[in-house]
Design a protein around this motif. Structure first.
Motif, PDB file in Angstrom:
ATOM      1  N   SER A  17       0.821  -1.204   0.000  1.00  0.00           N
ATOM      2  CA  SER A  17       0.000   0.000   0.000  1.00  0.00           C
ATOM      3  C   SER A  17       0.858   1.259   0.000  1.00  0.00           C
ATOM      4  CB  SER A  17      -0.900   0.026   1.227  1.00  0.00           C
ATOM      5  OG  SER A  17      -1.534   1.275   1.344  1.00  0.00           O
ATOM      6  N   SER A  18       0.524   2.191  -0.869  1.00  0.00           N
ATOM      7  CA  SER A  18       1.245   3.468  -0.877  1.00  0.00           C
ATOM      8  C   SER A  18       0.926   4.277   0.382  1.00  0.00           C
ATOM      9  CB  SER A  18       0.908   4.268  -2.134  1.00  0.00           C
ATOM     10  OG  SER A  18      -0.476   4.528  -2.183  1.00  0.00           O
ATOM     11  N   TYR A  19      -0.060   3.818   1.151  1.00  0.00           N
ATOM     12  CA  TYR A  19      -0.428   4.489   2.408  1.00  0.00           C
ATOM     13  C   TYR A  19       0.269   3.864   3.623  1.00  0.00           C
ATOM     14  CZ  TYR A  19      -4.036   6.461  -0.534  1.00  0.00           C
ATOM     15  OH  TYR A  19      -4.693   7.115  -1.546  1.00  0.00           O
ATOM     16  N   ALA A  20       1.093   2.859   3.394  1.00  0.00           N
ATOM     17  CA  ALA A  20       1.801   2.218   4.500  1.00  0.00           C
ATOM     18  C   ALA A  20       2.705   3.232   5.201  1.00  0.00           C
ATOM     19  CB  ALA A  20       2.626   1.041   3.988  1.00  0.00           C
ATOM     20  N   PRO A  21       2.888   3.092   6.515  1.00  0.00           N
ATOM     21  CA  PRO A  21       3.735   4.047   7.240  1.00  0.00           C
ATOM     22  C   PRO A  21       5.224   3.923   6.936  1.00  0.00           C
ATOM     23  CG  PRO A  21       2.962   2.329   8.729  1.00  0.00           C
ATOM     24  CD  PRO A  21       2.250   2.121   7.412  1.00  0.00           C
ATOM     25  N   PRO A  50       2.255  -6.812   6.394  1.00  0.00           N
ATOM     26  CA  PRO A  50       1.556  -6.417   5.165  1.00  0.00           C
ATOM     27  C   PRO A  50       0.953  -5.015   5.185  1.00  0.00           C
ATOM     28  CG  PRO A  50       0.244  -7.990   6.393  1.00  0.00           C
ATOM     29  CD  PRO A  50       1.586  -7.916   7.073  1.00  0.00           C
ATOM     30  N   THR A  51       0.586  -4.513   6.350  1.00  0.00           N
ATOM     31  CA  THR A  51      -0.014  -3.180   6.389  1.00  0.00           C
ATOM     32  C   THR A  51       0.994  -2.089   6.749  1.00  0.00           C
ATOM     33  OG1 THR A  51      -0.647  -3.444   8.708  1.00  0.00           O
ATOM     34  CG2 THR A  51      -2.263  -4.125   7.037  1.00  0.00           C
ATOM     35  N   LYS A  52       2.198  -2.495   7.101  1.00  0.00           N
ATOM     36  CA  LYS A  52       3.204  -1.516   7.534  1.00  0.00           C
ATOM     37  C   LYS A  52       4.170  -1.092   6.441  1.00  0.00           C
ATOM     38  CE  LYS A  52       3.687  -2.422  12.473  1.00  0.00           C
ATOM     39  NZ  LYS A  52       4.649  -2.767  13.529  1.00  0.00           N
ATOM     40  N   VAL A  53       4.324  -1.922   5.401  1.00  0.00           N
ATOM     41  CA  VAL A  53       5.418  -1.697   4.455  1.00  0.00           C
ATOM     42  C   VAL A  53       4.933  -1.566   3.014  1.00  0.00           C
ATOM     43  CG1 VAL A  53       7.595  -2.611   3.542  1.00  0.00           C
ATOM     44  CG2 VAL A  53       6.961  -3.062   5.903  1.00  0.00           C
ATOM     45  N   ALA A  54       5.442  -0.543   2.350  1.00  0.00           N
ATOM     46  CA  ALA A  54       5.356  -0.421   0.893  1.00  0.00           C
ATOM     47  C   ALA A  54       6.775  -0.649   0.388  1.00  0.00           C
ATOM     48  CB  ALA A  54       4.857   0.959   0.498  1.00  0.00           C
ATOM     49  N   PHE A 149      19.440  -0.722   0.877  1.00  0.00           N
ATOM     50  CA  PHE A 149      18.078  -0.397   1.307  1.00  0.00           C
ATOM     51  C   PHE A 149      18.000   0.991   1.932  1.00  0.00           C
ATOM     52  CE2 PHE A 149      18.058  -5.039   1.468  1.00  0.00           C
ATOM     53  CZ  PHE A 149      16.869  -5.320   0.823  1.00  0.00           C
ATOM     54  N   PHE A 150      16.831   1.604   1.745  1.00  0.00           N
ATOM     55  CA  PHE A 150      16.478   2.849   2.420  1.00  0.00           C
ATOM     56  C   PHE A 150      15.120   2.623   3.075  1.00  0.00           C
ATOM     57  CE2 PHE A 150      19.508   4.066  -0.721  1.00  0.00           C
ATOM     58  CZ  PHE A 150      20.222   5.126  -0.154  1.00  0.00           C
ATOM     59  N   ILE A 151      15.011   3.036   4.318  1.00  0.00           N
ATOM     60  CA  ILE A 151      13.749   2.919   5.052  1.00  0.00           C
ATOM     61  C   ILE A 151      13.278   4.323   5.373  1.00  0.00           C
ATOM     62  CG2 ILE A 151      12.634   2.066   7.148  1.00  0.00           C
ATOM     63  CD1 ILE A 151      14.623  -0.291   7.052  1.00  0.00           C
ATOM     64  N   ALA A 168      13.891  -2.770  11.924  1.00  0.00           N
ATOM     65  CA  ALA A 168      13.967  -1.428  11.352  1.00  0.00           C
ATOM     66  C   ALA A 168      12.596  -0.952  10.877  1.00  0.00           C
ATOM     67  CB  ALA A 168      14.972  -1.411  10.193  1.00  0.00           C
ATOM     68  N   VAL A 169      11.821  -1.849  10.291  1.00  0.00           N
ATOM     69  CA  VAL A 169      10.460  -1.507   9.855  1.00  0.00           C
ATOM     70  C   VAL A 169       9.594  -1.156  11.066  1.00  0.00           C
ATOM     71  CG1 VAL A 169       8.336  -2.518   8.914  1.00  0.00           C
ATOM     72  CG2 VAL A 169      10.491  -2.739   7.651  1.00  0.00           C
ATOM     73  N   ASP A 170       9.683  -1.972  12.099  1.00  0.00           N
ATOM     74  CA  ASP A 170       8.893  -1.711  13.303  1.00  0.00           C
ATOM     75  C   ASP A 170       9.283  -0.385  13.933  1.00  0.00           C
ATOM     76  OD1 ASP A 170       7.524  -4.074  12.922  1.00  0.00           O
ATOM     77  OD2 ASP A 170       8.706  -5.199  14.393  1.00  0.00           O
ATOM     78  N   ASP A 171      10.587  -0.114  14.010  1.00  0.00           N
ATOM     79  CA  ASP A 171      11.043   1.151  14.574  1.00  0.00           C
ATOM     80  C   ASP A 171      10.541   2.328  13.743  1.00  0.00           C
ATOM     81  OD1 ASP A 171      12.372  -0.253  16.553  1.00  0.00           O
ATOM     82  OD2 ASP A 171      14.370   0.056  15.691  1.00  0.00           O
ATOM     83  N   ALA A 172      10.628   2.215  12.429  1.00  0.00           N
ATOM     84  CA  ALA A 172      10.202   3.301  11.546  1.00  0.00           C
ATOM     85  C   ALA A 172       8.690   3.520  11.603  1.00  0.00           C
ATOM     86  CB  ALA A 172      10.638   3.027  10.112  1.00  0.00           C
TER      87      ALA A 172
END
Length: 175
Positions: A17-21, A50-54, A149-151, A168-172
């Protein structure tokens, strides 16, 4: 801390999703063994969050080391023009030892695409400008190797393991 110099746009290949955080951008090379390992890790990150990452994939073919990386990227872009980028992306990483032109033509056929039309487009290098644009944005962002990678626009210099990327995804996503 290196920052992403080419912002994510609607022209990027985005999965999720382009709306992912969290936006995870990878600069990769289809012939790079490290990029192939990262491909599996990214798939698992997307499955677990699945809902956190684009996820955005950008081409960074290291042609001095991987002679078929650029033609593989052209095959991916030819498939993208026909709505099949992610299928070709997955095939290329699963078959890194089969990136010569004849083998790519067989892959195009397996994906149900018109081999002659795709072959003409690749022969005319219709998608090379796109690949070079990705490469240039990587250079401006300090990319020197693959995978990088860039987060959320900040270079991820930690390991590319599943645990490190999930953390890193969870932190971001918490910021």
């Amino acid at each position: 801390m290196s920052r992403l110099r080419g912002p994510v746009t609607e022209e990027d290949h985005l999965l999720g999703s382009s709306y992912a955080p969290v936006t995870l951008v990878e600069y990769g090379d289809y012939q790079c063994p490290g990029s192939a390992v990262a491909h599996g890790v990214v798939r698992e990150v997307l499955r677990q969050r699945p809902t956190k990452v684009a996820f955005v994939y950008r081409h960074f073919p290291l042609t001095d080391v991987h002679p078929y990386s650029e033609i593989a990227a052209e095959a991916a872009e030819a498939a993208a023009a026909r709505g099949r980028f992610w299928q070709m992306h997955d095939w290329l990483f699963a078959h890194q030892d089969q990136l010569k032109p004849l083998q790519l033509a067989l892959a195009v056929d397996r994906l149900g695409l018109d081999v002659e039309r795709v072959g003409r487009a690749m022969g005319g290098h219709h998608y090379l400008a796109r690949i070079r644009r990705d490469f240039g944005s990587g250079v401006r962002s300090g990319v020197a190797g693959t995978p990088t990678f860039f987060i959320n626009g900040i270079r991820h210099d930690a390991p590319h393991s599943l645990e490190a990327l999930l953390s890193a995804v969870d932190d971001a996503s918490d910021t």
